[in-house]
Design a protein around this motif. Structure first.
Motif: not given
Length: 392
Positions: A164-169, A174-176, A191-200
């Motif tokens: 589910a976390i993968e799907r949300l990522c 996809a929102k750009g 899990v650890l996630v890495l996100g650019q900009g406002q994605s987190l």
């Protein structure tokens, strides 16, 4: 102490650390030690030369360590060389002064950069062959890190639904507003996630809507190079590195001991596939929990943590052990005891087959975790005859 550690090797695992915000650890003390010092000086000098060859910039890691100058994100490449050189120096001191050979252990693992260093320790590649390609694209990773944030996604209750976390990522990406993805599967509920900009921020909102209060996201304040994520593809790092890795010397032999890969989640290395796995290492998430679970299944009794100030794997093991012990206090199994359960299943393999595989977690509190740099200092040889203090 020394003979005891030698006897443990058949049920021991070496665990190599990765990059962190602090990377000196006890290396200054080991470099200053009259017996260990020459070995550390040799490896740090070699690591400095690797950096210079790759970047055409001179660096003196021996001086950095002696001055206790901690690395920063801007000195990411130097940090990688420092970790690699100090890790190999620790292993050489362990064998030279105590007769404890890395090759006699049952298995090795490495988180992130640690897997690269483990391949060098296991005689698959020289350290320079592996680090030079990484250093070639390290500046790109630093630039990407400046707009990348880390989030720790964890469940307070049930096992985390990672799919589910993968799907949300994917949906957030996809929102750009920036790419976000899992970089490490740390434990069954984290899990650890890495996100650019406002994605987190977008992921936090999506997780809150999907899971309400069951799943939380905590932001890590530090900046991290987005290795082990597709983010590196934005600078063509994966393809560039793959081309370089094709022709590096070495890679034509199996590791001297099995290496459980955090890329594949298994002991996958043979005499010809290491280049392929290394290419995947760059942009695919780390399956750390899968590897740790394998160690628990394999009757590992001792974990020796290699490198300056290793923290992630020891902390994960300590957290699992503490959780198991807490749960056992609430369980009727406590009347039998963890040690007794382990002995029963070991003596009766047929019985073990009928016990749910997660029962291996019961062994976590029984594993002794040794921080190698601390062990070396606590058992330091004297100058006269190199007789280890406190050895037997």
């Amino acid at each position: 102490m020394t003979s005891e550690l030698i006897a443990r090797m058949p049920t021991a695992a070496f665990a190599f650390r990765g990059y962190n915000v602090t990377n000196l650890g006890k290396t200054p003390e080991l470099l200053e030690h009259p017996v260990y010092g020459p070995t550390f000086e040799k490896h740090l000098k070699a690591a400095s030369e690797i950096f210079t060859t790759a970047t055409l910039r001179r660096v003196d890691l021996i001086k950095r360590v002696r001055l206790r100058e901690e690395t920063t994100l801007d000195s990411y490449g130097e940090a990688l060389c420092l970790i690699g050189g100090a890790s190999l120096a620790q292993l050489e001191c362990l064998q030279e002064h105590f007769g404890v050979a890395f090759a006699n252990a049952k298995v090795a693992i490495g988180y992130s950069l640690g897997e690269v260093v483990a391949l060098s320790a296991a005689d698959v590649y020289r350290l320079d062959a592996l680090l030079i390609p990484i250093l070639k694209f390290s500046e790109d990773c630093v630039e990407l890190a400046k707009i990348t944030r880390m989030g720790i996604v964890f469940s307070r209750g049930p096992i985390l639904d990672t799919e589910a976390i993968e799907r949300l990522c994917v949906q957030v990406t996809a929102k750009g507003q920036g790419t976000i993805c899992i970089s490490t599967y740390l434990s069954p509920n984290t899990v650890l996630v890495l996100g650019q900009g406002q994605s987190l921020d977008l992921l936090k909102a999506a997780i809150k809507e999907r899971f309400e209060r069951e799943v939380l996201v905590k932001e890590n304040p530090n900046r991290w190079p987005p290795i082990h994520t597709p983010i590196v593809k934005q600078r063509n790092v994966s393809d560039r590195a793959s081309v370089m890795i094709e022709s590096i010397p070495g890679g034509n032999r199996s590791p001297s001991i099995p290496i459980e890969s955090c890329v594949t989640g298994a002991a996958s290395y043979n005499d010809f596939n290491s280049r392929e796995i290394l290419c995947d290492w760059i942009s695919r998430p780390q399956k750390l929990w899968t590897v740790l679970e394998h160690l628990l299944h394999e009757d590992i009794e001792t974990m020796i943590h290699v490198g300056p100030e290793p923290n992630l794997i020891p902390a994960t093991m300590s957290r699992i052990a503490a959780n198991v012990e807490e749960q056992m206090k609430k369980s009727t199994l406590n009347k039998l005891g963890i040690q007794a359960v382990t002995s029963i299943t070991r003596a009766r393999p047929w019985l073990a087959q009928y016990i749910h595989k997660q029962a291996c977690l019961l062994r976590a509190p029984l594993i002794e975790n040794i921080i190698l740099e601390d062990w070396l200092l606590a058992n330091a040889p004297t100058m006269t005859g190199s007789v280890p203090l406190g050895s037997s």
